[in-house]
Scaffold this active site. Structure first.
Site, PDB file in Angstrom:
ATOM      1  N   ALA A 109       6.356  -3.265  -9.511  1.00  0.00           N
ATOM      2  CA  ALA A 109       6.344  -4.372  -8.550  1.00  0.00           C
ATOM      3  C   ALA A 109       7.510  -4.209  -7.588  1.00  0.00           C
ATOM      4  CB  ALA A 109       6.452  -5.691  -9.304  1.00  0.00           C
ATOM      5  N   THR A 143      -7.469  13.265   6.023  1.00  0.00           N
ATOM      6  CA  THR A 143      -8.271  12.158   5.490  1.00  0.00           C
ATOM      7  C   THR A 143      -9.147  11.618   6.616  1.00  0.00           C
ATOM      8  OG1 THR A 143      -6.477  11.666   4.002  1.00  0.00           O
ATOM      9  CG2 THR A 143      -8.127   9.938   4.306  1.00  0.00           C
ATOM     10  N   GLU A 195      -6.482  16.032   0.312  1.00  0.00           N
ATOM     11  CA  GLU A 195      -5.155  16.260  -0.285  1.00  0.00           C
ATOM     12  C   GLU A 195      -4.744  15.044  -1.111  1.00  0.00           C
ATOM     13  OE1 GLU A 195      -2.378  14.420   0.715  1.00  0.00           O
ATOM     14  OE2 GLU A 195      -3.227  13.371   2.440  1.00  0.00           O
ATOM     15  N   PHE A 199       2.139   3.693 -11.042  1.00  0.00           N
ATOM     16  CA  PHE A 199       1.781   2.808  -9.923  1.00  0.00           C
ATOM     17  C   PHE A 199       1.659   1.353 -10.363  1.00  0.00           C
ATOM     18  CE2 PHE A 199       1.209   5.352  -6.051  1.00  0.00           C
ATOM     19  CZ  PHE A 199       1.659   6.543  -6.595  1.00  0.00           C
ATOM     20  N   ARG A 207       7.110   5.805   8.348  1.00  0.00           N
ATOM     21  CA  ARG A 207       5.861   5.210   8.821  1.00  0.00           C
ATOM     22  C   ARG A 207       5.467   4.045   7.903  1.00  0.00           C
ATOM     23  NH1 ARG A 207       2.293  10.622   9.852  1.00  0.00           N
ATOM     24  NH2 ARG A 207       3.495  11.363   8.076  1.00  0.00           N
ATOM     25  N   ASP A 255       0.379  24.869  15.253  1.00  0.00           N
ATOM     26  CA  ASP A 255       0.688  23.471  15.572  1.00  0.00           C
ATOM     27  C   ASP A 255       0.913  23.402  17.076  1.00  0.00           C
ATOM     28  OD1 ASP A 255       1.944  20.907  13.676  1.00  0.00           O
ATOM     29  OD2 ASP A 255       2.260  20.866  15.859  1.00  0.00           O
ATOM     30  N   CYS A 287      -0.133   6.852   4.479  1.00  0.00           N
ATOM     31  CA  CYS A 287      -1.493   6.948   3.940  1.00  0.00           C
ATOM     32  C   CYS A 287      -2.081   5.626   3.457  1.00  0.00           C
ATOM     33  CB  CYS A 287      -1.518   7.970   2.813  1.00  0.00           C
ATOM     34  SG  CYS A 287      -1.376   9.641   3.463  1.00  0.00           S
TER      35      CYS A 287
HETATM   36  C1  UDX Z   1      -1.944  14.283   6.918  1.00  0.00           C
HETATM   37  C2  UDX Z   1      -3.435  14.207   7.092  1.00  0.00           C
HETATM   38  O1  UDX Z   1      -3.979  15.229   7.634  1.00  0.00           O
HETATM   39  C3  UDX Z   1      -3.902  12.834   7.217  1.00  0.00           C
HETATM   40  O2  UDX Z   1      -5.253  12.754   7.452  1.00  0.00           O
HETATM   41  C4  UDX Z   1      -3.594  12.299   5.874  1.00  0.00           C
HETATM   42  O3  UDX Z   1      -4.139  11.063   5.670  1.00  0.00           O
HETATM   43  C5  UDX Z   1      -2.097  12.258   5.716  1.00  0.00           C
HETATM   44  O4  UDX Z   1      -1.599  13.516   5.791  1.00  0.00           O
HETATM   45  P1  UDX Z   1       0.294  14.287   8.087  1.00  0.00           P
HETATM   46  O5  UDX Z   1       0.484  15.633   7.514  1.00  0.00           O
HETATM   47  O6  UDX Z   1       1.060  13.152   7.514  1.00  0.00           O
HETATM   48  O7  UDX Z   1      -1.254  13.943   8.028  1.00  0.00           O
HETATM   49  O8  UDX Z   1       0.483  14.302   9.651  1.00  0.00           O
HETATM   50  P2  UDX Z   1       1.771  14.671  10.485  1.00  0.00           P
HETATM   51  O9  UDX Z   1       2.946  14.835   9.611  1.00  0.00           O
HETATM   52  O10 UDX Z   1       1.800  13.706  11.612  1.00  0.00           O
HETATM   53  O11 UDX Z   1       1.416  16.123  11.028  1.00  0.00           O
HETATM   54  C6  UDX Z   1       0.348  16.432  11.821  1.00  0.00           C
HETATM   55  C7  UDX Z   1       0.674  17.709  12.574  1.00  0.00           C
HETATM   56  O12 UDX Z   1      -0.481  18.128  13.294  1.00  0.00           O
HETATM   57  C8  UDX Z   1       1.806  17.567  13.578  1.00  0.00           C
HETATM   58  O13 UDX Z   1       2.763  18.589  13.383  1.00  0.00           O
HETATM   59  C9  UDX Z   1       1.103  17.713  14.935  1.00  0.00           C
HETATM   60  O14 UDX Z   1       1.932  18.325  15.920  1.00  0.00           O
HETATM   61  C10 UDX Z   1      -0.069  18.577  14.571  1.00  0.00           C
HETATM   62  N1  UDX Z   1      -1.204  18.476  15.503  1.00  0.00           N
HETATM   63  C11 UDX Z   1      -1.717  17.273  15.845  1.00  0.00           C
HETATM   64  C12 UDX Z   1      -1.769  19.644  16.022  1.00  0.00           C
HETATM   65  O15 UDX Z   1      -1.296  20.740  15.737  1.00  0.00           O
HETATM   66  N2  UDX Z   1      -2.827  19.545  16.854  1.00  0.00           N
HETATM   67  C13 UDX Z   1      -3.352  18.349  17.222  1.00  0.00           C
HETATM   68  O16 UDX Z   1      -4.316  18.323  17.987  1.00  0.00           O
HETATM   69  C14 UDX Z   1      -2.771  17.183  16.695  1.00  0.00           C
HETATM   70  C1  UDX Z   2      -0.028   8.788  -1.178  1.00  0.00           C
HETATM   71  C2  UDX Z   2      -0.908   9.250  -2.346  1.00  0.00           C
HETATM   72  O1  UDX Z   2      -0.298   8.853  -3.586  1.00  0.00           O
HETATM   73  C3  UDX Z   2      -1.139  10.754  -2.309  1.00  0.00           C
HETATM   74  O2  UDX Z   2      -2.049  11.132  -3.320  1.00  0.00           O
HETATM   75  C4  UDX Z   2      -1.666  11.190  -0.926  1.00  0.00           C
HETATM   76  O3  UDX Z   2      -3.001  10.762  -0.739  1.00  0.00           O
HETATM   77  C5  UDX Z   2      -0.785  10.661   0.182  1.00  0.00           C
HETATM   78  O4  UDX Z   2      -0.612   9.235   0.050  1.00  0.00           O
HETATM   79  P1  UDX Z   2       2.539   8.760  -0.560  1.00  0.00           P
HETATM   80  O5  UDX Z   2       2.118   7.858   0.546  1.00  0.00           O
HETATM   81  O6  UDX Z   2       3.388   9.935  -0.244  1.00  0.00           O
HETATM   82  O7  UDX Z   2       1.267   9.344  -1.344  1.00  0.00           O
HETATM   83  O8  UDX Z   2       3.356   7.897  -1.607  1.00  0.00           O
HETATM   84  P2  UDX Z   2       3.060   7.163  -2.991  1.00  0.00           P
HETATM   85  O9  UDX Z   2       3.962   7.766  -3.997  1.00  0.00           O
HETATM   86  O10 UDX Z   2       1.633   7.096  -3.306  1.00  0.00           O
HETATM   87  O11 UDX Z   2       3.625   5.697  -2.690  1.00  0.00           O
HETATM   88  C6  UDX Z   2       3.034   4.871  -1.686  1.00  0.00           C
HETATM   89  C7  UDX Z   2       3.758   3.554  -1.590  1.00  0.00           C
HETATM   90  O12 UDX Z   2       3.562   2.779  -2.764  1.00  0.00           O
HETATM   91  C8  UDX Z   2       5.279   3.660  -1.413  1.00  0.00           C
HETATM   92  O13 UDX Z   2       5.699   2.717  -0.444  1.00  0.00           O
HETATM   93  C9  UDX Z   2       5.828   3.304  -2.774  1.00  0.00           C
HETATM   94  O14 UDX Z   2       7.123   2.751  -2.724  1.00  0.00           O
HETATM   95  C10 UDX Z   2       4.800   2.280  -3.238  1.00  0.00           C
HETATM   96  N1  UDX Z   2       4.716   2.161  -4.706  1.00  0.00           N
HETATM   97  C11 UDX Z   2       4.320   3.227  -5.456  1.00  0.00           C
HETATM   98  C12 UDX Z   2       4.994   0.930  -5.312  1.00  0.00           C
HETATM   99  O15 UDX Z   2       5.332  -0.055  -4.634  1.00  0.00           O
HETATM  100  N2  UDX Z   2       4.852   0.817  -6.682  1.00  0.00           N
HETATM  101  C13 UDX Z   2       4.466   1.864  -7.456  1.00  0.00           C
HETATM  102  O16 UDX Z   2       4.358   1.678  -8.683  1.00  0.00           O
HETATM  103  C14 UDX Z   2       4.186   3.113  -6.831  1.00  0.00           C
END
Ligand code: UDX
Ligand code: UDX
Length: 445
Positions: free
Chosen positions: A250, A121, A149, A247, A325, A31, A258
């Site tokens: 309400a 993604t 993922e 999912f 986020r 990282d 994501c």
């Molecule tokens: C991930 C995915 O990869 C994204 O595409 C998906 O949709 C959601 O989950 P996420 O794990 O949430 O992203 O990202 P984040 O928690 O911001 O972590 C990314 C890490 O990559 C950070 O620790 C950052 O320091 C590191 N990074 C970023 C590198 O090491 N090199 C880079 O050039 C940019």
């Molecule tokens: C999502 C995807 O589910 C997972 O597969 C991966 O692609 C990363 O993105 P995440 O964002 O961690 O996971 O949370 P998730 O549990 O999917 O919930 C997303 C949002 O929907 C949250 O704000 C949650 O509160 C909301 N939600 C979820 C509802 O409002 N109603 C529901 O019934 C379920």
């Protein structure tokens, strides 16, 4: 045991690396954030994710997890996962600059016969772009596999260890099998496909889940107008295996790192390629309306919001994570501040310093009671268990007025009303206040 590398130690990278180590593989985690690497080296998780820290510690002690804050001269690993973030750009497309950076750094350090696996993604077609970059690095043939993922924050370790499916897309069947073998101890269902289809499966899955939530939120609004109970409606629908019960909760709508960016990016991709993503656009519109509807509910209970004091319980985008986020809770806080209300926020795990930075106009409280003190209304904005089980009598004691908006439909309406609150929720009888619930009022008369 296979030696692999994971680039990016965020929500997805750290979980994947720790879980692969738990499966017996040796994992080099890179990282570019040295503070994050220092934390991980000391055995601590950079994120609040149940079950992750013990796995990190176990991996370090077993010498299967290694954390690096710069790229090695040459990767010993032959399989390298890219798990850097792909945030939303101002145009709504996925910003893949970190993927490009990671791939160019990785490609220059790989031996022939290596595999780059994309877990981030990424827009459909990125796999081909990565293959082109790897080819130009001139280090010999490198294959590219898309392995999206499906890890929910808060249950990411479980989602990794008990996957519904593992999707692997590539034009190189041998590369698919080499990546599949990493998951073998989990005995998962594996879908083998081409790379574009694998990339699309990720977007379509998240867009469908977001659609399901927006659908039930629209039904909730119709339930409010017609006096039906959306929680019971969802239960009844969910028993049909064709629909499924998950999912369908309400509430304030979806947020997080994501769904918002993925639905927007899919709509953007569709539009620039000549398709008309009208369903996706409605899904996003319904979602942002859910926050506005919560403001309207508060206005319905309190009158003008100017000068009101509102306590928001929960800042994370959902329970069991410290991720804020695109959090509906924080978006609601901003809307209320714009209306002239003062806002106090409490979250069980999001650090106060981060909240002060994100919503500088709000007061950050250290407990539910502190947030609710002198408040005219409380909003349950995140479904943290602490709020589901809170002491309602104690909550009400310090409040100036007892209005409670349950933005996640997690409380028992009868219990809240019995504790003397004007209770409002989403799509259940009495959602807009007591006048709509004569039967319930009667129970407590
Ligand atoms: C991930 C995915 O990869 C994204 O595409 C998906 O949709 C959601 O989950 P996420 O794990 O949430 O992203 O990202 P984040 O928690 O911001 O972590 C990314 C890490 O990559 C950070 O620790 C950052 O320091 C590191 N990074 C970023 C590198 O090491 N090199 C880079 O050039 C940019
Ligand atoms: C999502 C995807 O589910 C997972 O597969 C991966 O692609 C990363 O993105 P995440 O964002 O961690 O996971 O949370 P998730 O549990 O999917 O919930 C997303 C949002 O929907 C949250 O704000 C949650 O509160 C909301 N939600 C979820 C509802 O409002 N109603 C529901 O019934 C379920």
């Amino acid at each position: 045991m296979t030696r692999i590398a994971v680039i990016g130690c965020g929500y997805v990278g750290a979980v994947s690396a720790a879980c692969f180590a738990e499966l017996g593989h040796e994992v080099d985690c890179v990282d570019t954030d040295p503070d994050r690497i220092a934390l991980l080296r000391s055995g601590r998780s950079p994120i609040h994710e149940p079950g992750l820290e013990p796995l990190i510690q176990k991996g370090i002690q077993g010498r299967r997890l290694h954390f690096l804050d710069e790229y090695p001269d040459q990767f010993e690993a032959k399989i390298v996962f890219i798990a850097v973030n792909t945030p939303e750009s101002s145009e709504g497309a996925a910003d893949i600059r970190w993927v490009r950076d990671a791939v160019s750094s990785v490609a220059a350090r790989l031996g022939p016969g290596s595999i780059i696996v994309n877990k981030s993604t990424v827009p459909i077609g990125t796999g081909e772009l990565v293959a082109g970059m790897a080819g130009r690095a001139g280090r010999g043939p490198v294959s590219v596999v898309s392995n999206p993922e499906f890890l929910r924050e808060g249950s990411a370790v479980r989602d990794f260890m008990q996957p519904d499916r593992v999707v692997l897309g590539s034009d190189d069947p041998q590369a698919i099998e080499r990546v599949a073998s990493l998951y073998a101890p989990l005995e998962p269902v594996i879908q083998r496909t081409d790379i574009r289809t694998a990339e699309m499966i990720k977007y379509a899955s998240n867009a469908f889940l977001a659609t399901k939530i927006s659908f039930i939120n629209e039904i909730a609004s119709i339930c409010e107008a017609l006096g039906a109970d959306v929680a019971e409606v969802a239960h009844g629908m969910g028993m049909d295996v064709r629909i499924g019960g998950q999912f369908l909760k309400a509430g304030l709508g979806w947020g997080g790192s994501c769904f918002p960016k993925d639905v927007k990016a899919l709509a953007h991709m569709a539009a620039i390629h000549g398709a008309h993503p009208q369903l996706l656009r409605s899904v996003m519109e319904i979602n942002s309306d859910q926050r506005l509807r919560a403001v309207a509910k508060l206005r319905g209970a309190l009158g003008e919001l100017e000068g009101q004091r509102v306590a928001i319980l929960g800042a994370a985008f959902k329970a069991n994570t410290d991720d804020t986020r695109q959090s509906p809770a924080l978006e609601l806080a901003q809307l209320l501040l714009l209306e002239g209300a003062s806002v106090a926020i409490y979250d069980p795990v999001v650090p106060a310093a981060r909240l002060n930075h994100l919503v500088p106009m709000a007061t950050v409280a250290g407990s539910v009671e502190e947030a609710a003190k002198d408040a005219t209304a409380v909003v349950v904005a995140t479904d943290w268990p602490e709020f589901i089980h809170m002491d309602l009598a104690r909550l009400g004691e310090g409040m100036a007025r007892r209005v409670l908006v349950d933005g996640r439909n997690v409380l028992d309406p009868l219990a809240v009303r019995a504790a003397g609150f004007d209770y409002r929720c989403v799509g259940r009888p009495g959602a807009e206040g007591p006048a709509l619930a004569p039967a319930l009022e009667g129970v407590h008369a």
